[in-house]
Design an enzyme around this catalytic site. Sequence first.
Site, PDB file in Angstrom:
ATOM      1  N   HIS A 113     -76.078   4.954 -30.308  1.00 55.86           N
ATOM      2  CA  HIS A 113     -75.996   4.419 -30.633  1.00 55.86           C
ATOM      3  C   HIS A 113     -77.054   5.516 -32.560  1.00 55.86           C
ATOM      4  CE1 HIS A 113     -76.511   1.351 -27.992  1.00 55.86           C
ATOM      5  NE2 HIS A 113     -77.646   1.825 -27.016  1.00 55.86           N
TER       6      HIS A 113
HETATM    7  C1  BDR Z   1     -81.868   2.082 -29.404  1.00 54.03           C
HETATM    8  O1  BDR Z   1     -82.695   1.862 -28.041  1.00 54.03           O
HETATM    9  C2  BDR Z   1     -83.161   2.960 -27.903  1.00 54.03           C
HETATM   10  O2  BDR Z   1     -82.392   2.936 -26.049  1.00 54.03           O
HETATM   11  C3  BDR Z   1     -81.548   3.972 -28.223  1.00 54.03           C
HETATM   12  O3  BDR Z   1     -82.844   5.365 -28.368  1.00 54.03           O
HETATM   13  C4  BDR Z   1     -81.383   3.107 -29.273  1.00 54.03           C
HETATM   14  O4  BDR Z   1     -82.660   3.804 -30.411  1.00 54.03           O
HETATM   15  C5  BDR Z   1     -80.311   1.309 -28.814  1.00 54.03           C
HETATM   16  O5  BDR Z   1     -80.748   0.136 -28.887  1.00 54.03           O
END
Ligand code: BDR
Length: 315
Positions: free
Chosen positions: A245
């Site tokens: 992400h």
């Molecule tokens: C986001 O939530 C976290 O778990 C990850 O680091 C990312 O920023 C994804 O939904």
Amino acid sequence: MQHPPRKIIIDTDPGQDDAFAILLALASPEDVEVLGLTAVAGNVGLNWTERNTRIICELAGKPQMKVFAGCDRPMRRDLVTAEHVHGKTGLDGPVMVEPTMPLQSQHGVDFIIETLRREPTGSVTLCPLGPLTNIATAFVRAPDIVGRIAQIVLMGGGYFEGGNITPAAEFNIFVDPEAADIVFRAGVPLVVMPLDVTHKALTSRARVEAFRALGSTVGRVAAEWADFFERFDMEKYGSDGAPLHDPCVIAYLIRPDLFKGRHINVMIETQSELTRGMTVADWWGVTGRPANALFMGSVDANGFFDLLTERLGRL
Ligand code: BDR
Ligand code: CA
């Protein structure tokens, strides 16, 4: 002509995917100048996220980076964490040595305020990779800084993909919806990397092996983080890999041409318990509400992983 590097503040809750984002930024000095990193509570508690941020800077060979601890809980809610995804430390996978570089004594929110007041108007970009608590707290405490921000490029939300922590909400926005609401209403130019994009930036065996094949400590650690992180999403989605992400945020600063999206109106749900933290994205332009965000929808995944691997290879 090459532009001077963009000055950025990374606001983060590492998180293996946050780690990839930080490494990508620290490996790209011709594109971004990291003024500082502010940790926030999110994937795990603040005591872990500030430690993890320092571990990542040291891994990148940049112990001179300034790391600050920010808010240890959302503005108005109890903290929700994601150890089930990231492990107990938030950075589970390879064994990491404890960091020796110092944590700055200044509060992360004060650093954000002071930096925006010091630097020329329109010269600093904020890169939030976790819940938006630090950023919104800075806006509430110092409204004068809002107009001084060049841009906010953040990871959060989802529209076509729905949510990942609830059917309606993505984790970062869900954890602190009041903070997200403040940021999305602030009038700052916003670029949003939602799950619609990040769920296309999936690791695969070949992509992870390309990290490992770098033959460096960074390459090995990156591969082991991906290995750890993958197991959860592969089981959940039945996919061949896991979404990286947060590095989408930094990749956008380096190669905006890798991403496609729309300028639309995006509002945050704060009232309903059922859809708390939903990013209500007017993708089809049905509301007449003014656009407040460039909401991304797709990424050239091969281009993204090529960039990431090439830059990790520099560290
Ligand atoms: C986001 O939530 C976290 O778990 C990850 O680091 C990312 O920023 C994804 O939904
Ligand atoms: Ca994150």
